[in-house]
Design a protein around this motif. Structure first.
Motif, PDB file in Angstrom:
ATOM      1  N   PRO A 360       0.834  -1.198   0.000  1.00 18.35           N
ATOM      2  CA  PRO A 360       0.000   0.000   0.000  1.00 18.35           C
ATOM      3  C   PRO A 360       0.870   1.249   0.000  1.00 18.35           C
ATOM      4  O   PRO A 360       1.889   1.289   0.688  1.00 18.35           O
ATOM      5  CB  PRO A 360      -0.786  -0.120   1.307  1.00 18.35           C
ATOM      6  CG  PRO A 360       0.040  -0.975   2.175  1.00 18.35           C
ATOM      7  CD  PRO A 360       0.789  -1.910   1.288  1.00 18.35           C
ATOM      8  N   PRO A 361       0.502   2.261  -0.777  1.00 21.18           N
ATOM      9  CA  PRO A 361       1.338   3.451  -0.872  1.00 21.18           C
ATOM     10  C   PRO A 361       1.090   4.436   0.264  1.00 21.18           C
ATOM     11  O   PRO A 361       0.027   4.437   0.877  1.00 21.18           O
ATOM     12  CB  PRO A 361       0.913   4.067  -2.195  1.00 21.18           C
ATOM     13  CG  PRO A 361      -0.491   3.675  -2.346  1.00 21.18           C
ATOM     14  CD  PRO A 361      -0.654   2.341  -1.678  1.00 21.18           C
ATOM     15  N   THR A 362       2.081   5.248   0.525  1.00 15.66           N
ATOM     16  CA  THR A 362       1.937   6.306   1.519  1.00 15.66           C
ATOM     17  C   THR A 362       1.715   7.627   0.778  1.00 15.66           C
ATOM     18  O   THR A 362       1.777   7.667  -0.442  1.00 15.66           O
ATOM     19  CB  THR A 362       3.212   6.406   2.353  1.00 15.66           C
ATOM     20  OG1 THR A 362       4.313   6.557   1.452  1.00 15.66           O
ATOM     21  CG2 THR A 362       3.425   5.162   3.163  1.00 15.66           C
ATOM     22  N   TRP A 363       1.472   8.689   1.530  1.00 13.17           N
ATOM     23  CA  TRP A 363       1.163   9.935   0.819  1.00 13.17           C
ATOM     24  C   TRP A 363       2.313  10.427  -0.053  1.00 13.17           C
ATOM     25  O   TRP A 363       2.055  10.999  -1.115  1.00 13.17           O
ATOM     26  CB  TRP A 363       0.649  11.021   1.766  1.00 13.17           C
ATOM     27  CG  TRP A 363       1.670  11.613   2.707  1.00 13.17           C
ATOM     28  CD1 TRP A 363       1.871  11.266   4.003  1.00 13.17           C
ATOM     29  CD2 TRP A 363       2.593  12.653   2.424  1.00 13.17           C
ATOM     30  NE1 TRP A 363       2.876  12.002   4.545  1.00 13.17           N
ATOM     31  CE2 TRP A 363       3.336  12.880   3.599  1.00 13.17           C
ATOM     32  CE3 TRP A 363       2.879  13.425   1.306  1.00 13.17           C
ATOM     33  CZ2 TRP A 363       4.347  13.815   3.673  1.00 13.17           C
ATOM     34  CZ3 TRP A 363       3.891  14.369   1.393  1.00 13.17           C
ATOM     35  CH2 TRP A 363       4.604  14.556   2.568  1.00 13.17           C
ATOM     36  N   PRO A 364       3.590  10.247   0.330  1.00 11.47           N
ATOM     37  CA  PRO A 364       4.628  10.705  -0.600  1.00 11.47           C
ATOM     38  C   PRO A 364       4.580   9.992  -1.936  1.00 11.47           C
ATOM     39  O   PRO A 364       4.948  10.574  -2.957  1.00 11.47           O
ATOM     40  CB  PRO A 364       5.930  10.400   0.141  1.00 11.47           C
ATOM     41  CG  PRO A 364       5.563  10.283   1.543  1.00 11.47           C
ATOM     42  CD  PRO A 364       4.188   9.731   1.564  1.00 11.47           C
ATOM     43  N   TYR A 366       1.926   9.184  -3.526  1.00 12.17           N
ATOM     44  CA  TYR A 366       0.959   9.919  -4.340  1.00 12.17           C
ATOM     45  C   TYR A 366       1.586  11.199  -4.877  1.00 12.17           C
ATOM     46  O   TYR A 366       1.402  11.553  -6.039  1.00 12.17           O
ATOM     47  CB  TYR A 366      -0.280  10.276  -3.515  1.00 12.17           C
ATOM     48  CG  TYR A 366      -1.236   9.131  -3.373  1.00 12.17           C
ATOM     49  CD1 TYR A 366      -2.109   8.809  -4.399  1.00 12.17           C
ATOM     50  CD2 TYR A 366      -1.264   8.366  -2.231  1.00 12.17           C
ATOM     51  CE1 TYR A 366      -2.984   7.756  -4.279  1.00 12.17           C
ATOM     52  CE2 TYR A 366      -2.132   7.311  -2.099  1.00 12.17           C
ATOM     53  CZ  TYR A 366      -2.997   7.008  -3.129  1.00 12.17           C
ATOM     54  OH  TYR A 366      -3.842   5.960  -3.013  1.00 12.17           O
TER      55      TYR A 366
ATOM     56  N   GLY B 246      -3.482   8.021   2.201  1.00 13.49           N
ATOM     57  CA  GLY B 246      -2.802   6.776   2.540  1.00 13.49           C
ATOM     58  C   GLY B 246      -3.449   6.017   3.685  1.00 13.49           C
ATOM     59  O   GLY B 246      -2.774   5.282   4.400  1.00 13.49           O
ATOM     60  N   HIS B 249      -2.951   2.303   3.748  1.00 11.76           N
ATOM     61  CA  HIS B 249      -1.646   1.908   4.289  1.00 11.76           C
ATOM     62  C   HIS B 249      -1.729   1.796   5.804  1.00 11.76           C
ATOM     63  O   HIS B 249      -1.225   0.847   6.398  1.00 11.76           O
ATOM     64  CB  HIS B 249      -0.601   2.943   3.882  1.00 11.76           C
ATOM     65  CG  HIS B 249       0.744   2.727   4.489  1.00 11.76           C
ATOM     66  ND1 HIS B 249       1.113   3.305   5.675  1.00 11.76           N
ATOM     67  CD2 HIS B 249       1.788   1.979   4.091  1.00 11.76           C
ATOM     68  CE1 HIS B 249       2.325   2.919   5.968  1.00 11.76           C
ATOM     69  NE2 HIS B 249       2.770   2.115   5.025  1.00 11.76           N
ATOM     70  N   ARG B 253      -1.169  -1.825   7.554  1.00 14.30           N
ATOM     71  CA  ARG B 253       0.013  -1.949   8.396  1.00 14.30           C
ATOM     72  C   ARG B 253      -0.258  -1.684   9.868  1.00 14.30           C
ATOM     73  O   ARG B 253       0.670  -1.668  10.668  1.00 14.30           O
ATOM     74  CB  ARG B 253       1.083  -0.956   7.918  1.00 14.30           C
ATOM     75  CG  ARG B 253       1.620  -1.247   6.577  1.00 14.30           C
ATOM     76  CD  ARG B 253       2.586  -2.427   6.645  1.00 14.30           C
ATOM     77  NE  ARG B 253       2.643  -3.089   5.375  1.00 14.30           N
ATOM     78  CZ  ARG B 253       3.321  -2.636   4.342  1.00 14.30           C
ATOM     79  NH1 ARG B 253       4.029  -1.555   4.464  1.00 14.30           N
ATOM     80  NH2 ARG B 253       3.307  -3.271   3.202  1.00 14.30           N
ATOM     81  N   SER B 275      10.246   7.372   3.231  1.00 14.67           N
ATOM     82  CA  SER B 275       9.021   7.318   2.440  1.00 14.67           C
ATOM     83  C   SER B 275       8.314   5.983   2.524  1.00 14.67           C
ATOM     84  O   SER B 275       7.202   5.853   2.070  1.00 14.67           O
ATOM     85  CB  SER B 275       9.348   7.632   0.985  1.00 14.67           C
ATOM     86  OG  SER B 275      10.239   6.658   0.499  1.00 14.67           O
ATOM     87  N   GLY B 276       8.945   4.958   3.081  1.00  8.38           N
ATOM     88  CA  GLY B 276       8.295   3.652   3.106  1.00  8.38           C
ATOM     89  C   GLY B 276       7.187   3.542   4.123  1.00  8.38           C
ATOM     90  O   GLY B 276       6.383   2.626   4.071  1.00  8.38           O
ATOM     91  N   MET B 277       7.136   4.476   5.053  1.00 12.99           N
ATOM     92  CA  MET B 277       6.182   4.353   6.148  1.00 12.99           C
ATOM     93  C   MET B 277       5.573   5.711   6.424  1.00 12.99           C
ATOM     94  O   MET B 277       6.198   6.732   6.197  1.00 12.99           O
ATOM     95  CB  MET B 277       6.935   3.857   7.384  1.00 12.99           C
ATOM     96  CG  MET B 277       6.075   3.252   8.438  1.00 12.99           C
ATOM     97  SD  MET B 277       7.115   2.719   9.799  1.00 12.99           S
ATOM     98  CE  MET B 277       6.621   3.865  11.047  1.00 12.99           C
ATOM     99  N   GLN B 278       4.360   5.707   6.898  1.00 14.40           N
ATOM    100  CA  GLN B 278       3.771   6.971   7.315  1.00 14.40           C
ATOM    101  C   GLN B 278       2.932   6.732   8.551  1.00 14.40           C
ATOM    102  O   GLN B 278       2.466   5.633   8.794  1.00 14.40           O
ATOM    103  CB  GLN B 278       2.917   7.556   6.208  1.00 14.40           C
ATOM    104  CG  GLN B 278       1.602   6.829   5.993  1.00 14.40           C
ATOM    105  CD  GLN B 278       0.652   7.613   5.108  1.00 14.40           C
ATOM    106  OE1 GLN B 278       1.069   8.365   4.271  1.00 14.40           O
ATOM    107  NE2 GLN B 278      -0.628   7.406   5.311  1.00 14.40           N
ATOM    108  N   LYS B 338      10.609  14.364   3.710  1.00 14.18           N
ATOM    109  CA  LYS B 338      10.325  12.970   4.022  1.00 14.18           C
ATOM    110  C   LYS B 338      11.083  12.024   3.112  1.00 14.18           C
ATOM    111  O   LYS B 338      11.614  11.012   3.562  1.00 14.18           O
ATOM    112  CB  LYS B 338       8.820  12.709   3.895  1.00 14.18           C
ATOM    113  CG  LYS B 338       8.375  11.381   4.477  1.00 14.18           C
ATOM    114  CD  LYS B 338       6.878  11.285   4.451  1.00 14.18           C
ATOM    115  CE  LYS B 338       6.407   9.891   4.774  1.00 14.18           C
ATOM    116  NZ  LYS B 338       6.539   9.525   6.177  1.00 14.18           N
TER     117      LYS B 338
END
Lengths: 780, 352
Positions: A360-364, A366, B246, B249, B253, B275-278, B338
């Protein structure tokens, strides 16, 4: 009279001028879409990229060499040894056939291009096509201006660039074009009600089915839209013409593709379309009866029809549910299930969850992939509701579903990108429309009479007229061609009246002059930032072929060409029928570049086979040797990045091997490889980890490089530095140690005690006795 | 000889007495099983609440091999409020397992009650009231569950603790553990209560059936909530916001909204670098910025032109442009921070 004809002539001239200008803009957009994708060729070279494209390239080569019939029946024995793979029946042939026909056409025109060149440039060509298709689709929804803006945005949207740079020869390259074009033809049919476009739509859908598994998105989205139209009371005969032929012809055509076959009628992904097919017939019947009966009679009839309709629907629904429930996965494929229930894959299918593009993608991500379009899309959504037409409701549905799906899997960002471009195109074009109109109408006034208040009323009236005209122009989705005027007339009248009313109520639809000009300036800066970002992304982020790596350091550019070095070594130094084992990521490349048989490859159709390789990699040497020997493997290939700091090497992928292996063979347990839940390869690593084959093959002789064995990816010294291999021998290590190839030691050299036994077992055959005599001379 | 005889007899009698006394004081296995069964029948979910007294009665003082084994879940009332331990959830999963086990084995119990049948009882034990037993088992951290086999002599060493990983999938993985370690099959799937009870389902169905004519009529008339464009618009915008921030995500997760700062416990981290995680909050913050710009633009395009007051238009546009400019630059800044990318343009060499 004369004046009116003059203005008329002026109008047509302007229209013609606009048409020519639009045509040239489109040409430029196409050229731009093509050329922005050439960074990979300029910066690296004209090579096929990554993994899957190598398979497609190999298939295309086979097609051009052996012809379509051989391709259709191709059984490939060089992969998935000893199972093999039926390529013709398991591959989406669209891309291959497209590139094959381009090559054939060019060769017949006496333009001798190699197959590889054609393959490399297929994706950029189709990106240009896709941006033109976007223009057509958006024009159907919101008019020419929005169409041109959307096409320009799509030409450089980073998400699409990432899959369609020159060399990225993958299904998505042509599939996105097919997707947009199918949507365009659907909307076109919906707007015109023409059976011609409906047939074209089915054909375009067929091309999409040929190209990509993502066609299920179309066959679910369009029924959803039809259902939405019905529920919100927008049923019309045009809707019927747009939908019914697509289902009938589309399903028939789809089942012609071998890889789809009877799935087109038997899996749950397609059931929605059949259900809606039934519903639309019921609704069509209701409308028909409503048309021929008097309102009173209709009320009587409606109860009858509704009850029958509901009964039929219930019966069909019950049959469908029974059918679906009888299959173990409820008829859904794993990938679709992980879309509907996002946590499904991570729980049950490690092989889907392990692929990085399924995360699943994160906002960066996008912001990286659609950049400033993310800001514009909400405005586009709002614009689609003012006014809401069939076409714009489809676009809203498209963006909402795709944004949800892209949230589950990062690779589906690709499906979101066209929708985001179209929405942003609409938003930008509407914004420019309002702002430029404000300037255009107020600028002359500024110069003419700053104090003449008497004029205002008349100018305002003019403004209203102009406004009216432009608004109705916009609402006419297809101003040029309208084969079935009858059907559309009614609808358009409604739209016009809804627009006229508010316009007459409010008079001057303009914004303050200076604020508008500042806003335009800001929007242009905004767009410029988008262009800068896209060019940067195309040049820096998405153009790496990943088969050739480069790195910039203080002493200049370094090129790591280890992969091709290793594959070339295999091609030249091993026997043609030797089997090479590696993790599945490198299967396609090995077959395409080294032309050697592999055990598993990127087409992950057989989980058990992959788990076997994963188990071998996670076992100690002896059991691993036994597993590989049982598969006739001669060479084992591992990718190791510890020396140069290449992070996506096998050690970093190793936990997935353990997981996938453990999923089938329970004696491989993930906790055995983790120290307190942490994956480490230094002195604190578990003994299981330090003794597994992957560790040994990766770090064999590694300490000789710098004396310490410092791994530059994991940023630590390795745990076990000095060891010997008992069952494998190193035969080749590339220049930067990125690929290491090992040969399985032959068993007779190794096990002295067993030689007697084998001698008694195989008395016959001269070759055996010869080998035995060799054995006796051997000091072992 | 005669003098020796009485001594021998008395010794024998003493021995017999001791043995008999012992036999009288510690009940037979059968009695214990019966007692356990009564205890089990008293609890609604079919597991036994142990305390120090019962532990000593059924485990420490009962002779091995016992005719039963116990599967014990260690609970602590004071730790139930800690979200990271998931104690209430695991406890309910344990109860579910116990209930399913009882349901699958009820038939066996009824048909074959001869001695020697292997019995498994589910128990839980609470830290506050039975600290001694916790010490006896050597349990120092939670969540914890243990299987005490029939032959276990020392509770600490001979019982089988359950791995952390066996908790991961709730009742299913606990059942796997039982089957792997104790060779006790569950005998069927875990019987989870359906999310809505049959009675509720019937009620819903009835309500749907009764309301369906009205609904259909309204759909045909075209005045339901689904015909309201504003609803659809809000829904579409919400889905977009949901996706672009997101949220999927975070769901997949299990990301928290924010993290406590390790170096400074009073501060909270809302933005995670890399950037792999938020984190949840940062996604929503950025999604909100996206929405603000888009909605301001939409408002300026479609609604603002209809305002009568020119100065209000001017004011709104000014504020809107400032806000949009701030939001866009904020997102660009955050993204660069980020991901660590530095986006730059490519100018012709002669321009430099």
């Amino acid at each position: 009279m004369a004046a009116s004809s003059e203005t008329k002539g002026e109008g047509t001239l302007r229209k013609a001028f606009g048409g020519v200008l639009g045509f040239f803009i489109l040409l430029l957009i196409g050229a731009f879409a093509f050329s922005i994708r050439l960074f990979s060729v300029i910066k690296y070279e004209s090579v096929i990229h990554e993994f899957d494209p190598y398979f497609n390239y190999r298939v295309t080569q086979f097609l051009t060499k052996n012809g379509i019939y051989d391709f259709w029946n191709w059984f490939d024995d060089r992969t998935w040894y000893p199972l093999g793979r039926v390529i013709g029946g398991t591959v989406y042939p669209g891309l291959t056939l497209t590139a094959g026909s381009i090559w054939w056409l060019l060769n017949n025109l006496n333009i001798p291009l190699s197959v590889e060149t054609v393959c490399v440039f297929t994706a950029p060509i189709f990106s240009a096509n896709a941006s033109w298709a976007t223009y057509l689709l958006t024009k159907e929804v919101k008019g020419t201006g929005a169409g041109l803006t959307a096409a320009a945005l799509l030409a450089m949207v980073p998400s699409y660039i990432s899959r369609s740079v020159a060399g990225s020869y993958d299904n998505e390259a042509v599939a996105i074009f097919a997707l947009i074009f199918t949507f365009y033809l659907y909307i076109k049919t919906l707007n015109t009600g023409s059976l011609f476009y409906a047939t074209l739509n089915a054909l375009s859908y067929f091309y999409m089915v040929c190209s990509w598994g993502g066609y299920t998105f179309i066959i679910n989205l369009i029924p959803m839209h039809v259902l939405l139209c019905i529920v919100t009371g927008r049923y019309s005969p045009r809707l019927y013409i747009a939908y019914a032929p697509l289902v009938v012809l589309g399903t028939l055509l789809a089942s012609l593709v071998p890889v789809v076959g009877f799935n087109a009628v038997m899996t749950s992904e397609h059931f929605a379309s059949f259900l809606v097919f039934i519903i639309i017939h019921v609704v069509a019947l209701v409308y028909y009866i409503k048309g021929i009966l008097s309102p009173k009679m209709f009320k009587v009839a409606v109860t009858l029809v509704v009850t029958i309709g509901i009964a039929v629907c219930c019966a069909v629904l019950a049959i469908l549910i029974a059918l679906v429930a009888s299959s173990p996965t409820k008829g859904w494929s794993g990938r679709s299930l992980s879309l509907l229930d996002p946590t499904y894959a991570s729980k049950y299918i490690p092989i889907i969850a392990s692929v990085s593009e399924h995360q699943p993608p994160t906002w960066p991500s996008y912001f990286m992939d659609i950049n400033v379009l993310a800001f514009l899309v909400p405005a586009g959504i709002v614009a689609c509701f003012l006014p809401l037409s069939d076409a714009s409701s489809f676009m809203v549905l498209y963006i909402t579903t795709s944004v949800y799906f892209s949230g589950v899997m990062v690779r589906l960002m690709l499906v979101l990108a066209p929708a985001a471009c179209i929405m942003s195109g609409i938003a930008l074009s509407e914004a420019f429309d309002v702002f430029t109109r404000s300037i255009k109408l107020q600028l002359p006034k500024l110069f003419e009479s700053p104090s003449g208040s008497g004029d205002i009323d008349s100018t305002q009236d003019e403004v209203v007229k102009v406004d009216n005209k432009s608004a109705t122009d916009k609402s006419e989705t297809a101003p040029k061609e309208r084969p079935s005027k009858k059907n559309r007339k009614k609808e358009r009248e409604i739209v016009e009246t809804t627009i006229k009313k508010p316009l007459n109520a409010k008079r001057l639809l303009v914004l303050p002059l200076e604020a508008s000009s500042v806003a335009i300036l800001l929007l242009i800066i905004f767009g410029a930032f988008y262009v800068v970002h896209c060019v940067w992304a195309a040049a820096e982020a998405y153009s790496a072929p990943s088969i050739v790596l480069t790195s910039h350091s203080h002493d200049g550019l370094h090129v790591f060409d280890d992969f091709r070095e290793a594959y070339a070594w295999l091609r030249h130094n091993t026997d043609v029928d030797d089997k090479v084992a590696s993790w599945w990521d490198y299967g396609y490349q090995t077959t395409a570049m080294a032309n050697r048989t592999v055990i598993v490859d990127n087409n992950t159709w057989n989980n058990t086979h992959i788990a076997t390789v994963g188990t071998a990699m996670s076992s100690p040497e002896k059991p691993a040797w036994e597993i590989f020997n049982s598969l006739d493997v001669k060479y084992v290939l591992v990718v190791f990045g510890g020396l140069v700091g290449y992070p996506s090497d096998d050690i970093n992928k190793f936990l997935w091997m353990v997981r996938i292996g453990g999923g089938v063979f329970p004696h491989i347990r993930e906790p055995d490889y983790l120290r307190d839940g942490q994956y480490r390869i230094d002195a604190h690593a578990t003994p299981t980890m330090l003794n597994c084959l992957m560790y040994k093959l990766s770090y064999y002789r590694f300490v000789e490089t710098d004396g310490k064995g410092f791994d530059r990816v994991r940023r630590t010294e390795i745990g076990k530095k000095h060891f010997k291999l008992t069952h494998f021998e190193e035969v080749f290590t590339t220049h930067h140690w990125m690929v290491r190839i090992y040969k399985l030691k032959s068993p007779k050299n190794r096990i002295r005690g067993k030689s007697k036994k084998s001698k008694s077992n195989s008395k016959t055959g001269p070759s055996n006795s010869k080998r035995h005599s060799n054995l006796r001379k051997n000091p072992w | 000889m005669a003098s020796q005889m009485p001594i021998a007899t008395s010794l024998l009698i003493l021995l017999l007495l001791i043995l008999g006394g012992a036999a009288a004081s510690s009940p037979s296995g059968e009695d214990l099983v019966a007692e356990l069964e009564t205890l089990r029948s008293q609890s609604p979910s079919g597991f036994i609440h142990l305390d120090d007294r019962l532990v000593s009665r059924f485990l420490t003082s009962a002779a091995t091999p016992r005719p039963y084994s116990l599967f014990i879940f260690f609970d602590a009332a004071q730790l139930r409020s800690k979200p990271e331990l998931h104690l209430p959830h695991l406890h309910s999963e344990f109860a579910l397992l116990s209930a399913s086990f009882a349901a699958h084995h009820r038939k066996d119990d009824a048909s074959s009650s001869f001695p020697g049948t292997h019995r498994l009882f589910f128990c839980d034990i609470e830290f506050g009231e039975s600290q001694n037993s916790f010490a006896l088992f050597g349990v120092s951290s939670l969540p914890h569950a243990r299987l005490v086999p029939a032959s276990a002599l020392s509770l600490r060493d001979d019982s089988i603790p359950m791995d952390q990983s066996d908790f991961s999938r709730g009742a299913e993985s606990m059942a796997d553990f039982l089957e792997a370690k104790a060779k006790i099959p569950l005998g069927g799937p875990i019987l989870r209560p359906p999310p809505i009870s049959p009675r509720q389902a019937l009620f819903l169905l009835a309500a749907l059936l009764i309301s369906s004519p009205f609904l259909i009529r309204r759909v045909l008339a075209g005045d339901t909530l689904v015909h309201d464009r504003r609803l659809w618009m809000a829904l579409a915008l919400f889905v977009y916001f949901f996706g672009v921030s997101g949220t999927m995500h975070n769901i997949i997760r299990n990301m928290p909204m924010f993290l406590p700062d390790r170096s400074n416990p009073d501060r909270l981290i809302f933005f995670f670098q890399g950037s792999g995680m938020q984190l949840g909050a940062e996604g929503f913050a950025v999604g909100f910025l996206y929405m603000v710009v888009g909605l301001v633009l939409a408002f300026a395009t479609h609604a603002l032109a209809r305002w009568k007051s020119v100065s209000a238009q001017r004011g709104f546009m000014l504020v809107g442009m400032l806000v949009s400019y701030w939001a866009v630059s904020k997102v660009i800044y955050l993204d660069n921070w980020k991901t660590g990318y530095s986006i730059h343009a490519f100018w012709p060499n002669s321009w430099r």
